[in-house]
Write an enzyme that holds these catalytic residues in place. Structure first.
Site, PDB file in Angstrom:
ATOM      1  N   GLY A  35       0.776  -1.236   0.000  1.00  0.00           N
ATOM      2  CA  GLY A  35       0.000   0.000   0.000  1.00  0.00           C
ATOM      3  C   GLY A  35       0.807   1.286   0.000  1.00  0.00           C
ATOM      4  O   GLY A  35       0.305   2.331   0.421  1.00  0.00           O
TER       5      GLY A  35
ATOM      6  N   ASN B 236      -6.398   2.285 -12.851  1.00  0.00           N
ATOM      7  CA  ASN B 236      -5.416   1.349 -12.291  1.00  0.00           C
ATOM      8  C   ASN B 236      -4.022   1.833 -12.662  1.00  0.00           C
ATOM      9  O   ASN B 236      -3.844   2.539 -13.658  1.00  0.00           O
ATOM     10  CB  ASN B 236      -5.639  -0.045 -12.881  1.00  0.00           C
ATOM     11  CG  ASN B 236      -4.656  -1.073 -12.340  1.00  0.00           C
ATOM     12  OD1 ASN B 236      -4.349  -1.086 -11.141  1.00  0.00           O
ATOM     13  ND2 ASN B 236      -4.141  -1.934 -13.207  1.00  0.00           N
TER      14      ASN B 236
ATOM     15  N   HIS C 228      -0.213   0.188 -13.486  1.00  0.00           N
ATOM     16  CA  HIS C 228       0.488  -1.064 -13.773  1.00  0.00           C
ATOM     17  C   HIS C 228       1.985  -0.764 -13.887  1.00  0.00           C
ATOM     18  O   HIS C 228       2.373   0.208 -14.536  1.00  0.00           O
ATOM     19  CB  HIS C 228      -0.034  -1.674 -15.076  1.00  0.00           C
ATOM     20  CG  HIS C 228       0.526  -3.024 -15.327  1.00  0.00           C
ATOM     21  ND1 HIS C 228       0.096  -4.150 -14.653  1.00  0.00           N
ATOM     22  CD2 HIS C 228       1.524  -3.440 -16.141  1.00  0.00           C
ATOM     23  CE1 HIS C 228       0.797  -5.194 -15.057  1.00  0.00           C
ATOM     24  NE2 HIS C 228       1.671  -4.800 -15.957  1.00  0.00           N
TER      25      HIS C 228
HETATM   26  C1  GAR Z   1       2.737  -1.188  -7.654  1.00  0.00           C
HETATM   27  O1  GAR Z   1       3.999  -1.159  -8.263  1.00  0.00           O
HETATM   28  C2  GAR Z   1       1.650  -1.322  -8.704  1.00  0.00           C
HETATM   29  O2  GAR Z   1       1.996  -0.751  -9.930  1.00  0.00           O
HETATM   30  C3  GAR Z   1       1.567  -2.820  -8.839  1.00  0.00           C
HETATM   31  O3  GAR Z   1       1.686  -3.310  -7.542  1.00  0.00           O
HETATM   32  C4  GAR Z   1       2.557  -2.449  -6.814  1.00  0.00           C
HETATM   33  C5  GAR Z   1       1.908  -2.172  -5.473  1.00  0.00           C
HETATM   34  O4  GAR Z   1       2.817  -1.536  -4.611  1.00  0.00           O
HETATM   35  N1  GAR Z   1       0.317  -3.208  -9.441  1.00  0.00           N
HETATM   36  C6  GAR Z   1       0.214  -4.255 -10.251  1.00  0.00           C
HETATM   37  O5  GAR Z   1       1.146  -4.989 -10.505  1.00  0.00           O
HETATM   38  C7  GAR Z   1      -1.168  -4.468 -10.860  1.00  0.00           C
HETATM   39  N2  GAR Z   1      -1.129  -5.416 -11.917  1.00  0.00           N
HETATM   40  P1  GAR Z   1       2.291  -0.820  -3.298  1.00  0.00           P
HETATM   41  O6  GAR Z   1       1.378  -1.827  -2.575  1.00  0.00           O
HETATM   42  O7  GAR Z   1       3.506  -0.503  -2.504  1.00  0.00           O
HETATM   43  O8  GAR Z   1       1.534   0.405  -3.721  1.00  0.00           O
END
Ligand code: GAR
Length: 192
Positions: free
Chosen positions: A15, A105, A107
């Site tokens: 998060g 979203n 990515h």
């Molecule tokens: C982020 O890098 C986001 O881009 C990725 O998960 C990470 C979450 O980090 N999302 C995906 O891969 C979606 N397909 P966080 O929990 O530290 O924000």
């Protein structure tokens, strides 16, 4: 009178993006991060939300896919925009329909490359490095009923060094995410 626009953030993991978004809008008079929704009771994002005084809702697969529990929460809280920030489940069709062009979203790659089921977090960075790519980046897009498939709103790139590791690439990608995601969210909200 100023109409306040409400955001719901969906997250499944650490998060750090959710926290960055919450902090970015903290003193904004017209944009309010109203709630955090999370599918994993042990996710660190719940601690972050609680530290920042953002109410959170934990939901199950049943709540999301087989009942109106999640959608009812969104409607009750008058949510204008859904922001996915490291949310790993597919958004069901009833929510996509209700929030058409109002779900975004982020990515951690340059879509349409390195997207789709199973492509999240470090899996993406490992695949990019294994393929010897010279650049990667972030994609912010609208969400439709398929993984990582909706219309692209914004992309930013970074270099992949010869000695890059998944961790070092993740750090570069996170820096781009923190810089751009809140601003893009703001501009999407302004157009609603
Ligand atoms: C982020 O890098 C986001 O881009 C990725 O998960 C990470 C979450 O980090 N999302 C995906 O891969 C979606 N397909 P966080 O929990 O530290 O924000």
């Amino acid at each position: 009178m100023l109409k306040i626009k409400n955001i719901a953030v969906f997250a499944s993991g650490s998060g750090s993006n959710a926290e960055n978004i919450i902090k970015y809008f903290e003193n904004n008079e017209s944009i309010n991060v109203k709630m955090l929704l999370c599918n994993l009771p042990t996710a660190y994002v719940l601690r972050r939300a609680s530290n920042l005084n953002i109410p959170s809702v934990i939901f199950s697969r049943n709540d999301l896919y087989k009942s109106n529990n999640v959608i009812d929460k969104l409607l009750y809280n008058k949510i204008d925009l859904i922001v996915l920030a490291g949310f790993l489940w597919l958004v069901p069709e009833n929510i996509i329909r209700l929030y058409k062009n109002r779900i975004v979203n982020i990515h951690p790659a340059l879509l349409p490359d390195y997207g789709g089921r199973g492509m999240y977090g470090d899996n993406v960075h490992k695949a990019v490095i294994a393929d010897g790519k010279k650049e990667s980046g972030i994609t912010i897009h609208y969400v439709n009923e398929n993984y990582d498939d909706g219309a692209i709103i914004f992309q930013a790139k970074c270099k992949v060094a010869d000695i890059e590791t998944p961790e070092s690439l993740a750090a570069k990608i996170h820096a781009l995410e923190y810089e751009y995601y809140p601003k893009i969210i703001e501009s999407v909200l302004m157009r609603l």
